[in-house]
Design an enzyme around this catalytic site. Structure first.
Site, PDB file in Angstrom:
ATOM      1  N   SER A   1       0.832  -1.211   0.000  1.00  0.00           N
ATOM      2  CA  SER A   1       0.000   0.000   0.000  1.00  0.00           C
ATOM      3  C   SER A   1       0.863   1.257   0.000  1.00  0.00           C
ATOM      4  O   SER A   1       1.962   1.285   0.557  1.00  0.00           O
ATOM      5  CB  SER A   1      -0.899   0.018   1.232  1.00  0.00           C
ATOM      6  OG  SER A   1      -1.654  -1.161   1.289  1.00  0.00           O
TER       7      SER A   1
ATOM      8  N   GLU B   1      -3.421 -14.454   1.590  1.00  0.00           N
ATOM      9  CA  GLU B   1      -3.549 -13.462   2.650  1.00  0.00           C
ATOM     10  C   GLU B   1      -4.931 -13.502   3.288  1.00  0.00           C
ATOM     11  O   GLU B   1      -5.104 -13.225   4.449  1.00  0.00           O
ATOM     12  CB  GLU B   1      -3.298 -12.068   2.055  1.00  0.00           C
ATOM     13  CG  GLU B   1      -3.222 -10.941   3.070  1.00  0.00           C
ATOM     14  CD  GLU B   1      -2.969  -9.588   2.426  1.00  0.00           C
ATOM     15  OE1 GLU B   1      -3.497  -9.329   1.336  1.00  0.00           O
ATOM     16  OE2 GLU B   1      -2.243  -8.794   3.027  1.00  0.00           O
TER      17      GLU B   1
ATOM     18  N   ASN C   1     -13.658  -4.452   3.346  1.00  0.00           N
ATOM     19  CA  ASN C   1     -14.824  -5.328   3.148  1.00  0.00           C
ATOM     20  C   ASN C   1     -15.701  -4.849   1.993  1.00  0.00           C
ATOM     21  O   ASN C   1     -16.392  -5.656   1.368  1.00  0.00           O
ATOM     22  CB  ASN C   1     -15.617  -5.435   4.450  1.00  0.00           C
ATOM     23  CG  ASN C   1     -14.916  -6.346   5.444  1.00  0.00           C
ATOM     24  OD1 ASN C   1     -13.768  -6.738   5.213  1.00  0.00           O
ATOM     25  ND2 ASN C   1     -15.577  -6.687   6.523  1.00  0.00           N
ATOM     26  N   GLU C   2     -15.673  -3.536   1.692  1.00  0.00           N
ATOM     27  CA  GLU C   2     -16.428  -3.050   0.521  1.00  0.00           C
ATOM     28  C   GLU C   2     -15.850  -3.692  -0.745  1.00  0.00           C
ATOM     29  O   GLU C   2     -16.586  -4.156  -1.624  1.00  0.00           O
ATOM     30  CB  GLU C   2     -16.339  -1.516   0.404  1.00  0.00           C
ATOM     31  CG  GLU C   2     -17.117  -0.753   1.456  1.00  0.00           C
ATOM     32  CD  GLU C   2     -16.380  -0.663   2.785  1.00  0.00           C
ATOM     33  OE1 GLU C   2     -15.156  -0.923   2.807  1.00  0.00           O
ATOM     34  OE2 GLU C   2     -17.021  -0.353   3.802  1.00  0.00           O
TER      35      GLU C   2
HETATM   36  C1  LIG Z   1      -4.367  -2.174  10.354  1.00  0.00           C
HETATM   37  C2  LIG Z   1      -3.906  -2.165   8.938  1.00  0.00           C
HETATM   38  C3  LIG Z   1      -2.802  -2.911   8.576  1.00  0.00           C
HETATM   39  C4  LIG Z   1      -2.348  -2.903   7.258  1.00  0.00           C
HETATM   40  N1  LIG Z   1      -1.201  -3.575   6.943  1.00  0.00           N
HETATM   41  C5  LIG Z   1      -0.689  -3.458   5.697  1.00  0.00           C
HETATM   42  C6  LIG Z   1       0.566  -4.059   5.377  1.00  0.00           C
HETATM   43  O1  LIG Z   1       1.209  -4.707   6.204  1.00  0.00           O
HETATM   44  N2  LIG Z   1       1.056  -3.879   4.135  1.00  0.00           N
HETATM   45  C7  LIG Z   1       0.390  -3.173   3.177  1.00  0.00           C
HETATM   46  O2  LIG Z   1       0.886  -3.067   2.057  1.00  0.00           O
HETATM   47  N3  LIG Z   1      -0.812  -2.589   3.451  1.00  0.00           N
HETATM   48  C8  LIG Z   1      -1.359  -2.711   4.684  1.00  0.00           C
HETATM   49  N4  LIG Z   1      -2.551  -2.093   4.992  1.00  0.00           N
HETATM   50  C9  LIG Z   1      -3.206  -1.279   3.981  1.00  0.00           C
HETATM   51  C10 LIG Z   1      -4.525  -1.852   3.499  1.00  0.00           C
HETATM   52  O3  LIG Z   1      -4.307  -2.908   2.582  1.00  0.00           O
HETATM   53  C11 LIG Z   1      -5.300  -0.687   2.867  1.00  0.00           C
HETATM   54  O4  LIG Z   1      -5.589   0.232   3.910  1.00  0.00           O
HETATM   55  C12 LIG Z   1      -6.564  -1.127   2.208  1.00  0.00           C
HETATM   56  O5  LIG Z   1      -6.294  -1.865   1.054  1.00  0.00           O
HETATM   57  C13 LIG Z   1      -7.457   0.093   1.836  1.00  0.00           C
HETATM   58  O6  LIG Z   1      -6.723   1.035   1.121  1.00  0.00           O
HETATM   59  P1  LIG Z   1      -6.749   2.569   1.545  1.00  0.00           P
HETATM   60  O7  LIG Z   1      -6.431   2.667   2.991  1.00  0.00           O
HETATM   61  O8  LIG Z   1      -5.882   3.321   0.597  1.00  0.00           O
HETATM   62  O9  LIG Z   1      -8.253   3.033   1.383  1.00  0.00           O
HETATM   63  P2  LIG Z   1      -8.986   3.461  -0.005  1.00  0.00           P
HETATM   64  O10 LIG Z   1      -8.647   2.502  -1.081  1.00  0.00           O
HETATM   65  O11 LIG Z   1      -8.648   4.914  -0.209  1.00  0.00           O
HETATM   66  O12 LIG Z   1     -10.480   3.314   0.390  1.00  0.00           O
HETATM   67  C14 LIG Z   1     -11.193   4.294   1.173  1.00  0.00           C
HETATM   68  C15 LIG Z   1     -12.634   3.813   1.307  1.00  0.00           C
HETATM   69  O13 LIG Z   1     -13.259   3.757   0.015  1.00  0.00           O
HETATM   70  C16 LIG Z   1     -13.782   2.448  -0.231  1.00  0.00           C
HETATM   71  N5  LIG Z   1     -13.576   2.089  -1.629  1.00  0.00           N
HETATM   72  C17 LIG Z   1     -12.469   2.260  -2.371  1.00  0.00           C
HETATM   73  N6  LIG Z   1     -12.656   1.804  -3.615  1.00  0.00           N
HETATM   74  C18 LIG Z   1     -13.926   1.295  -3.650  1.00  0.00           C
HETATM   75  C19 LIG Z   1     -14.722   0.677  -4.669  1.00  0.00           C
HETATM   76  N7  LIG Z   1     -14.232   0.444  -5.872  1.00  0.00           N
HETATM   77  N8  LIG Z   1     -15.968   0.296  -4.332  1.00  0.00           N
HETATM   78  C20 LIG Z   1     -16.490   0.513  -3.097  1.00  0.00           C
HETATM   79  N9  LIG Z   1     -15.785   1.118  -2.100  1.00  0.00           N
HETATM   80  C21 LIG Z   1     -14.525   1.498  -2.374  1.00  0.00           C
HETATM   81  C22 LIG Z   1     -12.962   1.529   0.659  1.00  0.00           C
HETATM   82  O14 LIG Z   1     -13.664   0.336   0.943  1.00  0.00           O
HETATM   83  C23 LIG Z   1     -12.734   2.400   1.885  1.00  0.00           C
HETATM   84  O15 LIG Z   1     -13.866   2.331   2.739  1.00  0.00           O
HETATM   85  C24 LIG Z   1      -3.035  -2.127   6.293  1.00  0.00           C
HETATM   86  C25 LIG Z   1      -4.162  -1.384   6.658  1.00  0.00           C
HETATM   87  C26 LIG Z   1      -4.600  -1.386   7.962  1.00  0.00           C
HETATM   88  C27 LIG Z   1      -5.797  -0.554   8.336  1.00  0.00           C
END
Ligand SMILES: Cc1cc2nc3c(=O)[nH]c(=O)nc-3n(C[C@H](O)[C@H](O)[C@H](O)COP(=O)(O)OP(=O)(O)OC[C@H]3O[C@@H](n4cnc5c(N)ncnc54)[C@H](O)[C@@H]3O)c2cc1C
Length: 395
Positions: free
Chosen positions: A132, A248, A377-378
């Site tokens: 990420s 994963e 989960n979305e």
């Molecule tokens: C506790 C924790 C540990 C993590 N550990 C790691 C790790 O070790 N390594 C790593 O690489 N990453 C890690 N992550 C990152 C994690 O994979 C991302 O936070 C996650 O994939 C969501 O990406 P984002 O935070 O950029 O949110 P966004 O992608 O910006 O999403 C924001 C919101 O919009 C919604 N959304 C986005 N696109 C859509 C769509 N197409 N349809 C419907 N809803 C949508 C999402 O569901 C979310 O509610 C971690 C995250 C957390 C919270």
């Protein structure tokens, strides 16, 4: 489906449970779940100690091919995850053992297998996942970190975020952009392995809301990585990333972790009196515990079915999404139920008023992450919609 197991399987399952029961007894105070491995030195030492205990029994490589030290089956691996989940013990690196090893076995060349599998099997090398970025989470394919090839090396520049355990892990697996001119954004990505001690890597804490240090930002400035550390092929990292994401999300230990939580809550309710009456006789309490037990049983059946499908290499993309949603959201409901049961004492952890050592206060704070980490989960529901239900894909 018949969930009966052979005597031999049940004997091994008991051995997993016995060893984990012993390891539970030496847990550091306040240890709750994976995140505790990374926050304190005691947690990390405990993680390394458990890893050694498992490694010397060959359990970190259970279902690998025999030539790499494997001695069991996929189902043995499931039982092992259940035992670790039930006793909430450390030692099986979620990134190395659970995710990277099966990916290397599926997509790595012989050189990669030979160099990286032994460190995972021996518990000596712990891994973190650098995927990420600040502007690439759900839409991971739009990631901006570049790895430009110069001779036998890539030179990596960019920033990763939310990197769990990156401040303690020895090595990282990352997905990076090796061809910025590719026609489609998921083309031109490469899956790379590198030592976290490589020059140019800066790790900064990203503290959780209760102050714990589990997650990080990782800055990569001219980090030089040998080209022979690619898993799969250059510019074909998206397929490797997808493969790893399947591993994963198959969330089996989590179900047993909740089973134990439910048992602890039942015991608490049977033994605790409120206003002169045993809590277990409160109809609302009984109702909620029974509801949780039903949901847990459904989640367990789903997880076993998926494990069975995985062992036959028949697991569908939406299967992993289904178990991820089911277990994460059930954990949230159990954490809410426990804090409700404890009343105002449910909000305290380090206090003489804390119930069950503040275990559920921690889970209450941590359940929020389950809906986001490993893909929100979305996004999982979207996967189920198009891949499971055949609904038209979103534009
Ligand atoms: C506790 C924790 C540990 C993590 N550990 C790691 C790790 O070790 N390594 C790593 O690489 N990453 C890690 N992550 C990152 C994690 O994979 C991302 O936070 C996650 O994939 C969501 O990406 P984002 O935070 O950029 O949110 P966004 O992608 O910006 O999403 C924001 C919101 O919009 C919604 N959304 C986005 N696109 C859509 C769509 N197409 N349809 C419907 N809803 C949508 C999402 O569901 C979310 O509610 C971690 C995250 C957390 C919270």
């Amino acid at each position: 489906m018949d969930f009966k197991f052979s005597d031999e399987q049940l004997k091994l399952r008991k051995e997993f449970f016995d060893v984990c029961k012993d390891l539970e007894k030496i847990k550091p105070k306040g240890y709750v779940g994976l995140e505790s491995n990374y926050d304190t030195d005691e947690g990390w030492e405990y993680h390394l100690h458990c890893a050694k205990e498992f490694a010397r029994r060959g359990w970190l490589a259970l279902d690998w091919p025999a030539e790499y030290g494997g001695s069991g089956t996929m189902m043995d691996r499931v039982f092992f995850a259940e035992a670790r989940g039930y006793y909430d013990v450390a030692g099986a690196d979620v990134f190395g053992v659970e995710m990277l090893a099966p990916t290397i076995l599926g997509a790595g060349n012989d050189d990669i297998k030979r160099r990286f599998l032994p460190g995972i099997a021996s518990g000596d090398v712990m891994w973190c996942e650098l995927w990420s970025e600040p502007n690439a989470g759900s839409d991971l394919a739009s990631l901006a970190t570049t790895a430009i090839r110069k001779g036998d090396e890539y030179i990596i520049n960019g920033q990763k975020t939310w990197s769990t355990g990156a401040h303690r892990s020895h090595w990282a697996f990352a997905v990076v952009r090796t061809n910025p001119n590719a026609e489609k954004k998921h083309q031109g990505l490469t899956f790379l392995l590198f030592d976290m001690k490589t020059s140019g890597i800066t790790v900064k804490p990203l503290l959780y809301m209760e102050g714990g240090h589990y997650y990080n930002e990782v800055f990569l400035d001219d980090v030089r990585v040998p080209v022979n550390n690619v898993v799969g092929e250059e510019n074909k990292g998206w397929a490797v990333t997808q493969m790893l994401a399947g591993f994963e999300r198959s969330n089996l230990g989590a179900i047993m972790c909740m089973q134990r939580q439910l048992e602890d809550l039942v015991k608490y309710c049977n033994e605790t009196k409120v206003k002169g009456e045993v809590t277990a006789r409160d109809p609302l309490v009984r109702n909620r515990l029974a509801q949780a037990a039903c949901e847990l049983e459904a989640a367990r059946c789903l997880a076993y079915r998926i494990a069975d499908a995985q062992s036959k290499k028949e697991m569908a993309l939406f299967d992993a999404s289904a178990v991820k949603i089911t277990s994460g959201e059930l954990q949230a409901r159990i954490a809410h139920m426990a804090t409700d049961l404890f009343g105002s004492c449910g909000q305290v952890k380090i206090s003489r008023w804390a119930k069950l050592n503040g275990f559920f206060e921690t889970w209450y704070q941590h359940h929020f992450r389950l809906n986001v980490a490993m893909g929100t989960n979305e996004i999982q529901r979207n996967i189920i919609a198009w891949s499971g239900l055949n609904l038209l894909r979103m534009k």
